[in-house]
Design a protein around this motif. Structure first.
Motif, PDB file in Angstrom:
ATOM      1  N   ARG A 129       0.851  -1.243  -0.071  1.00  0.00           N
ATOM      2  CA  ARG A 129      -0.012   0.031  -0.114  1.00  0.00           C
ATOM      3  C   ARG A 129       0.717   1.176   0.012  1.00  0.00           C
ATOM      4  O   ARG A 129       0.252   2.438  -0.347  1.00  0.00           O
ATOM      5  CB  ARG A 129      -0.898   0.000   1.290  1.00  0.00           C
ATOM      6  CG  ARG A 129      -1.886  -1.025   1.051  1.00  0.00           C
ATOM      7  CD  ARG A 129      -3.038  -1.335   2.302  1.00  0.00           C
ATOM      8  NE  ARG A 129      -2.084  -1.728   3.481  1.00  0.00           N
ATOM      9  CZ  ARG A 129      -2.604  -1.773   4.709  1.00  0.00           C
ATOM     10  NH1 ARG A 129      -3.869  -1.320   4.949  1.00  0.00           N
ATOM     11  NH2 ARG A 129      -1.857  -2.040   5.673  1.00  0.00           N
ATOM     12  N   ASP A 130       2.009   1.167   0.413  1.00  0.00           N
ATOM     13  CA  ASP A 130       2.839   2.507   0.544  1.00  0.00           C
ATOM     14  C   ASP A 130       3.904   2.459  -0.652  1.00  0.00           C
ATOM     15  O   ASP A 130       4.888   1.965  -0.701  1.00  0.00           O
ATOM     16  CB  ASP A 130       3.720   2.594   1.825  1.00  0.00           C
ATOM     17  CG  ASP A 130       4.410   4.008   1.915  1.00  0.00           C
ATOM     18  OD1 ASP A 130       4.482   4.444   1.265  1.00  0.00           O
ATOM     19  OD2 ASP A 130       4.984   4.226   3.321  1.00  0.00           O
ATOM     20  N   ALA A 131       3.289   3.126  -1.641  1.00  0.00           N
ATOM     21  CA  ALA A 131       4.086   3.395  -2.881  1.00  0.00           C
ATOM     22  C   ALA A 131       5.572   3.888  -2.649  1.00  0.00           C
ATOM     23  O   ALA A 131       6.552   3.503  -3.375  1.00  0.00           O
ATOM     24  CB  ALA A 131       3.657   4.133  -3.916  1.00  0.00           C
ATOM     25  N   ASP A 132       5.649   5.037  -1.537  1.00  0.00           N
ATOM     26  CA  ASP A 132       6.934   5.603  -1.394  1.00  0.00           C
ATOM     27  C   ASP A 132       8.109   4.480  -0.895  1.00  0.00           C
ATOM     28  O   ASP A 132       9.182   4.424  -1.188  1.00  0.00           O
ATOM     29  CB  ASP A 132       6.803   6.483  -0.524  1.00  0.00           C
ATOM     30  CG  ASP A 132       6.122   7.820  -1.188  1.00  0.00           C
ATOM     31  OD1 ASP A 132       6.242   7.924  -2.655  1.00  0.00           O
ATOM     32  OD2 ASP A 132       5.428   8.583  -0.488  1.00  0.00           O
ATOM     33  N   ALA A 133       7.413   3.738   0.222  1.00  0.00           N
ATOM     34  CA  ALA A 133       8.433   2.506   1.026  1.00  0.00           C
ATOM     35  C   ALA A 133       8.637   1.308   0.080  1.00  0.00           C
ATOM     36  O   ALA A 133       9.556   0.918   0.086  1.00  0.00           O
ATOM     37  CB  ALA A 133       7.688   2.329   2.137  1.00  0.00           C
ATOM     38  N   GLY A 134       7.641   1.326  -0.885  1.00  0.00           N
ATOM     39  CA  GLY A 134       7.636  -0.001  -1.505  1.00  0.00           C
ATOM     40  C   GLY A 134       7.198  -1.311  -0.889  1.00  0.00           C
ATOM     41  O   GLY A 134       6.767  -1.079   0.426  1.00  0.00           O
ATOM     42  N   PRO A 135       6.979  -2.312  -1.605  1.00  0.00           N
ATOM     43  CA  PRO A 135       6.386  -3.501  -0.884  1.00  0.00           C
ATOM     44  C   PRO A 135       7.346  -3.914   0.417  1.00  0.00           C
ATOM     45  O   PRO A 135       8.574  -4.197   0.443  1.00  0.00           O
ATOM     46  CB  PRO A 135       6.432  -4.654  -1.857  1.00  0.00           C
ATOM     47  CG  PRO A 135       6.641  -4.068  -3.189  1.00  0.00           C
ATOM     48  CD  PRO A 135       7.506  -2.508  -2.783  1.00  0.00           C
ATOM     49  N   GLU A 136       6.649  -4.059   1.469  1.00  0.00           N
ATOM     50  CA  GLU A 136       7.264  -4.686   2.717  1.00  0.00           C
ATOM     51  C   GLU A 136       6.664  -5.867   3.257  1.00  0.00           C
ATOM     52  O   GLU A 136       5.545  -6.143   3.462  1.00  0.00           O
ATOM     53  CB  GLU A 136       7.017  -3.573   3.545  1.00  0.00           C
ATOM     54  CG  GLU A 136       7.909  -2.148   3.330  1.00  0.00           C
ATOM     55  CD  GLU A 136       7.503  -1.307   4.410  1.00  0.00           C
ATOM     56  OE1 GLU A 136       8.676  -0.848   4.992  1.00  0.00           O
ATOM     57  OE2 GLU A 136       6.557  -1.010   5.033  1.00  0.00           O
ATOM     58  N   VAL A 137       7.653  -6.725   3.783  1.00  0.00           N
ATOM     59  CA  VAL A 137       7.048  -7.901   4.481  1.00  0.00           C
ATOM     60  C   VAL A 137       6.843  -7.530   5.874  1.00  0.00           C
ATOM     61  O   VAL A 137       7.287  -6.912   6.587  1.00  0.00           O
ATOM     62  CB  VAL A 137       8.261  -8.945   4.497  1.00  0.00           C
ATOM     63  CG1 VAL A 137       7.867 -10.239   5.498  1.00  0.00           C
ATOM     64  CG2 VAL A 137       8.868  -9.485   3.171  1.00  0.00           C
ATOM     65  N   VAL A 138       5.237  -7.970   5.793  1.00  0.00           N
ATOM     66  CA  VAL A 138       4.845  -7.608   7.582  1.00  0.00           C
ATOM     67  C   VAL A 138       4.425  -8.816   8.245  1.00  0.00           C
ATOM     68  O   VAL A 138       4.057  -8.560   9.335  1.00  0.00           O
ATOM     69  CB  VAL A 138       3.475  -6.597   7.291  1.00  0.00           C
ATOM     70  CG1 VAL A 138       3.819  -5.382   6.517  1.00  0.00           C
ATOM     71  CG2 VAL A 138       2.364  -7.371   6.185  1.00  0.00           C
ATOM     72  N   TRP A 139       4.525  -9.839   7.492  1.00  0.00           N
ATOM     73  CA  TRP A 139       4.160 -11.346   8.225  1.00  0.00           C
ATOM     74  C   TRP A 139       4.723 -12.519   7.590  1.00  0.00           C
ATOM     75  O   TRP A 139       4.755 -12.580   6.298  1.00  0.00           O
ATOM     76  CB  TRP A 139       2.441 -11.224   8.551  1.00  0.00           C
ATOM     77  CG  TRP A 139       2.042 -12.717   9.373  1.00  0.00           C
ATOM     78  CD1 TRP A 139       1.862 -12.891  10.569  1.00  0.00           C
ATOM     79  CD2 TRP A 139       1.821 -13.919   8.503  1.00  0.00           C
ATOM     80  NE1 TRP A 139       1.627 -13.946  10.775  1.00  0.00           N
ATOM     81  CE2 TRP A 139       1.174 -14.771   9.546  1.00  0.00           C
ATOM     82  CE3 TRP A 139       1.491 -14.414   7.184  1.00  0.00           C
ATOM     83  CZ2 TRP A 139       0.776 -16.010   9.102  1.00  0.00           C
ATOM     84  CZ3 TRP A 139       1.138 -15.382   7.107  1.00  0.00           C
ATOM     85  CH2 TRP A 139       0.734 -16.378   7.879  1.00  0.00           C
TER      86      TRP A 139
END
Length: 165
Positions: A129-139
């Motif tokens: 969802r955060d285009a600035d941060a890029g895809p993130e592993v959350v779980w």
């Protein structure tokens, strides 16, 4: 949270071929990566069929499921021919995605030498969802045996938890 490693692999299921994390992230809030043990694993086959039977619940959460099998395209195509999965089904013969996502391997050198003996299943949820941060592993859920994998309810629950959190 950690950045999700990018990947691009041959896809024998629905969606782009080749299929990349960035392409999936552009169209979905979440990507659920299911790292399978191998082509012959009956538990892996059952898992993708269970997820497919409830795929509409993932779609309702704007989550794309992608299953990654550490096998050549021809072997992975057999899964698609048998199960007609509604989500991308990727062939990773070099085990690049499993390595990038730290898929667990048992039995030390012997397990690394033979995926059949050592590679364990893993599920990884990527928040896109955060285009600035890029895809993130959350779980993630790293199996300790071929039977140790989250249920479909657990997978949906992880998505719900991170949608609301």
């Amino acid at each position: 949270m950690t950045s999700a490693p990018e990947f691009e692999l041959a896809n024998v299921g629905p969606g782009p071929d080749p299929c990349s994390l960035s392409a999936l992230a552009a169209d979905h809030d979440f990507v659920l990566v299911l790292l399978q043990r191998d082509h012959y694993c009956t538990n892996c086959r059952e898992q993708v069929q269970q997820v497919a039977s409830r795929y509409d619940e993932f779609e309702q959460r704007d989550a794309e499921v992608v299953s990654v099998v550490p096998e050549p395209r021809e072997n992975v195509q057999e899964w698609q021919d048998s199960y007609d999965l509604p989500f991308p089904l990727l062939a990773d013969p070099d085990v690049a995605v499993g390595e990038a996502y730290d898929q667990p391997v048992r039995f030390g050198f012997l397990g690394e030498w033979s995926d059949f003996l050592g590679r364990m299943p893993e599920a990884v949820l990527v928040d896109c969802r955060d285009a600035d941060a890029g895809p993130e592993v959350v779980w993630s859920y790293a199996g300790r045996s071929t039977f140790d994998r989250p249920s479909v309810d657990d997978l949906l629950g992880a998505i719900d938890e991170h949608r609301e959190g």
